[in-house]
Design an enzyme around this catalytic site. Structure first.
Site, PDB file in Angstrom:
ATOM      1  N   ASP A 128      -3.337   8.072   7.887  1.00 51.48           N
ATOM      2  CA  ASP A 128      -4.264   7.119   8.493  1.00 51.48           C
ATOM      3  C   ASP A 128      -3.492   6.189   9.425  1.00 51.48           C
ATOM      4  OD1 ASP A 128      -2.998   5.209   6.930  1.00 51.48           O
ATOM      5  OD2 ASP A 128      -4.758   4.657   5.749  1.00 51.48           O
ATOM      6  N   SER A 152       0.804  -1.230   0.000  1.00 54.26           N
ATOM      7  CA  SER A 152       0.000   0.000   0.000  1.00 54.26           C
ATOM      8  C   SER A 152       0.835   1.279   0.000  1.00 54.26           C
ATOM      9  CB  SER A 152      -0.911   0.025   1.223  1.00 54.26           C
ATOM     10  OG  SER A 152      -0.144  -0.123   2.401  1.00 54.26           O
ATOM     11  N   HIS A 196      -0.363   4.781   7.187  1.00 47.72           N
ATOM     12  CA  HIS A 196       0.279   5.381   6.006  1.00 47.72           C
ATOM     13  C   HIS A 196       0.633   6.845   6.185  1.00 47.72           C
ATOM     14  CE1 HIS A 196      -2.273   1.987   4.600  1.00 47.72           C
ATOM     15  NE2 HIS A 196      -1.113   1.660   4.053  1.00 47.72           N
TER      16      HIS A 196
END
Length: 344
Positions: free
Chosen positions: A306, A15, A309
């Site tokens: 978040d 991610s 991240h």
């Protein structure tokens, strides 16, 4: 093409560099295609990037070629067969949120993700198409001069932390090292020569982990894994480059880069390095960002967007270190820009 420009950029991993792969993966829970993701992206669109705006793949691409952002996700390109071939020549992004070095990483928590093995199979399809379009000689030249960015490994350790697999840390690291060596060899055999590898950041300090740690401290066990795996990866790359002619690499030490920011927040330009900008619970680390929760106003003051991240600001700082850092502390033996300019 300018001095730094590469003919193509191929991106693999998780991610940290995913630009929307998982939007096309059935019932994947590792998605970021909802507000407030993308709140600072052009037109405030949630693209599937785990960020308020761009991620490190975008900034690397912006600096190293004629790119406005990262090349598109492979699974997005596949949706349009008529433009697939013309769309792949500048590069492709295969990264999938939740994935890891091991094939089953990410699946217990997120149902479906695209493993690194599968990403490399998709790249093999792309190689075949490039050869078809350009012919063998030009195709091989493009693949040899392209930059391969790989940002992976965090989820392998996070899954171990979450599911407590019955395996010792040393066994896990040995398994990961063997699997990583195989992945790199497969890429090399397909024509890759220039590897830009991003090490694992201090995953023990992200808001999701702080939220379950006594007193909101970092989890030093996880941080220890990240550091050990950096050293193991460096050792692997040194052996790999001596065994495979023409292979060049650059290894980014995300651990030191990020730890430096956490330990010297104000000097680094951040006000908040522990809690996320968007989420819920302690340190906003209990769930991904969603419209149900508030989003902070001053996003450039936050290290984390978040629960796992970085913000766009932090991603840009990391990318600039990978691209331009001098000395060996943050990137070794050369930086990504020097790697990009090597000509095969």
């Amino acid at each position: 093409m300018g001095a730094n420009h590469v003919p193509a950029i191929f991106i693999f991993g998780d991610s940290t560099v995913d630009v929307g792969t998982n939007n096309f993966v059935n019932d994947s829970l590792a998605t970021a295609n909802n507000p407030y993701y993308g709140i600072d992206y052009p037109n405030h669109v949630a693209t599937g990037r785990f960020s308020n705006g761009y991620n490190p793949a975008d900034f690397i691409a912006m600096h190293l070629g004629n790119y406005k952002e990262s090349p598109p996700a492979f699974l997005a390109l596949v949706q349009k067969p008529s433009t697939f071939k013309s769309g792949i020549l500048g590069g492709v992004n295969f990264a999938s949120g939740g994935s890891g070095i091991l094939d089953d990483t990410g699946n217990p928590g997120f149902h479906h993700v695209v493993s690194l093995s599968r990403q490399i199979e998709q790249f093999q399809t792309v190689c075949g198409n490039i050869t078809e379009i350009l012919g063998d000689v030009k195709g091989s030249k493009l693949l040899a001069n392209a930059l391969y960015v790989i940002s992976v490994g965090s989820n392998d350790f996070l899954d171990q932390f979450r599911y407590n697999y019955n395996i010792s840390a040393s066994e896990l690291i040995a398994d990961l090292t063997d699997a990583f060596a195989n992945h790199l060899q497969n890429l090399y055999n397909l024509g890759a020569r220039k590897f830009g590898i991003v090490g694992i950041p201090p995953i023990g300090c992200c808001p999701a982990i702080r939220s379950v740690t006594f007193g909101g401290a970092c989890n030093e066990t996880l941080n220890g894994y990240a550091q050990i795996f950096y050293n193991t990866t460096l050792n692997l790359l040194q052996h790999f480059s001596s065994a495979n002619p023409g292979m060049n690499f650059s290894l980014g030490n995300s651990f030191l880069m990020t730890k430096g920011v956490i330990d010297n927040a104000v000097a680094s330009g951040f006000e908040e390095v522990e809690a996320a900008c968007c989420g819920t619970g302690p340190y906003k680390g209990r769930d991904k960002c969603s419209p149900k929760y508030d989003v902070c106003k001053k996003r450039d003051e936050y290290l984390f967007f978040d629960w796992f991240h970085p913000t766009q600001k932090a991603a840009e700082m990391a990318a600039l270190s990978l691209l331009y850092a001098t000395g060996q502390e943050f990137v070794t033996p050369i930086n990504f820009t020097t790697l990009a300019t090597i000509h095969h």
